[in-house]
Motif scaffolding. Structure first.
Motif, short mmCIF file in Angstrom:
data_model
loop_
_atom_site.label_atom_id
_atom_site.label_comp_id
_atom_site.label_asym_id
_atom_site.label_seq_id
_atom_site.Cartn_x
_atom_site.Cartn_y
_atom_site.Cartn_z
N GLY A 174 93.69 119.01 -41.00
CA GLY A 174 94.24 118.62 -42.12
C GLY A 174 93.62 117.93 -43.04
N VAL A 225 92.40 121.49 -51.33
CA VAL A 225 93.15 121.52 -51.89
C VAL A 225 93.08 120.71 -53.46
CG1 VAL A 225 95.93 120.75 -52.25
CG2 VAL A 225 95.25 121.58 -50.25
N LYS A 252 102.37 117.84 -54.26
CA LYS A 252 102.87 119.12 -54.28
C LYS A 252 104.15 118.32 -53.38
CE LYS A 252 98.86 118.54 -52.17
NZ LYS A 252 98.12 117.94 -53.23
N SER A 270 105.25 124.38 -49.66
CA SER A 270 103.99 124.04 -49.16
C SER A 270 104.39 124.74 -47.49
CB SER A 270 102.86 123.90 -49.19
OG SER A 270 103.14 122.89 -49.04
N VAL A 271 104.73 123.94 -46.95
CA VAL A 271 105.59 123.77 -46.06
C VAL A 271 106.85 124.73 -45.52
CG1 VAL A 271 107.05 122.09 -44.22
CG2 VAL A 271 105.20 121.01 -45.45
N ALA A 312 104.66 127.81 -45.05
CA ALA A 312 104.19 128.13 -43.55
C ALA A 312 105.49 128.16 -42.51
CB ALA A 312 103.75 126.53 -43.40
N ILE A 341 98.12 126.35 -39.86
CA ILE A 341 98.41 125.85 -40.71
C ILE A 341 100.18 125.11 -41.21
CG2 ILE A 341 99.48 127.64 -42.44
CD1 ILE A 341 98.01 129.37 -41.92
N ALA A 361 99.74 122.37 -43.27
CA ALA A 361 100.53 121.60 -44.88
C ALA A 361 100.89 120.78 -44.65
CB ALA A 361 101.49 123.16 -45.13
N TYR A 362 101.40 119.62 -43.29
CA TYR A 362 102.52 118.30 -43.51
C TYR A 362 101.19 117.05 -43.84
CZ TYR A 362 106.95 119.79 -41.74
OH TYR A 362 108.68 120.74 -41.36
N VAL A 383 101.25 117.74 -48.38
CA VAL A 383 102.05 117.41 -48.17
C VAL A 383 102.38 115.36 -48.27
CG1 VAL A 383 104.60 117.58 -48.48
CG2 VAL A 383 103.57 119.35 -48.30
#
Length: 109
Positions: free
Chosen positions: A18, A25, A60, A64-65, A68, A80, A84-85, A88
């Motif tokens: 992450g 990103v 973001k 996205s979460v 996922a 993933i 994503a978390y 974010v």
């Protein structure tokens, strides 16, 4: 979406993935913003810091979460979703809390 974070397991390798995703990103956003802005340069004038401001200010959120969360159960989803978390949370907390200062410095230059 927010309650789902309570059942996600955040192990060290996943947290490292992450953390590695955050600059990737930001780099992807820099390219996604920079290429169109540079392509429009002959038609519209932009300040030198507009690309950086758009890159840093593009926060973001939960989409996205949510995407996922739609992945089928499996090892890919288990990697993933925490990534994503992480992106974010970084975006909301770090970028969100520093965007005013960042844009103030960018405008001063």
């Amino acid at each position: 979406i927010g309650l789902e974070v309570l059942i996600v397991t955040f192990e060290l390798p996943v947290l490292l993935a992450g953390l590695a995703a955050i600059p990737l990103v930001l780099l992807a956003r820099l390219v996604a913003v920079g290429v169109p802005v540079m392509a429009l340069k002959p038609f519209q004038e932009h300040t030198s810091s507009s690309i950086l401001a758009l890159t840093w200010g593009g926060l973001k959120g939960g989409i996205s979460v949510a995407l996922a969360l739609t992945l089928p159960a499996g090892p890919e989803r288990d990697l993933i979703l925490p990534m994503a978390y992480a992106v974010v949370v970084f975006s909301i907390l770090f970028q969100g809390l520093t965007v005013k200062r960042f844009l103030g410095r960018a405008a001063a230059e």
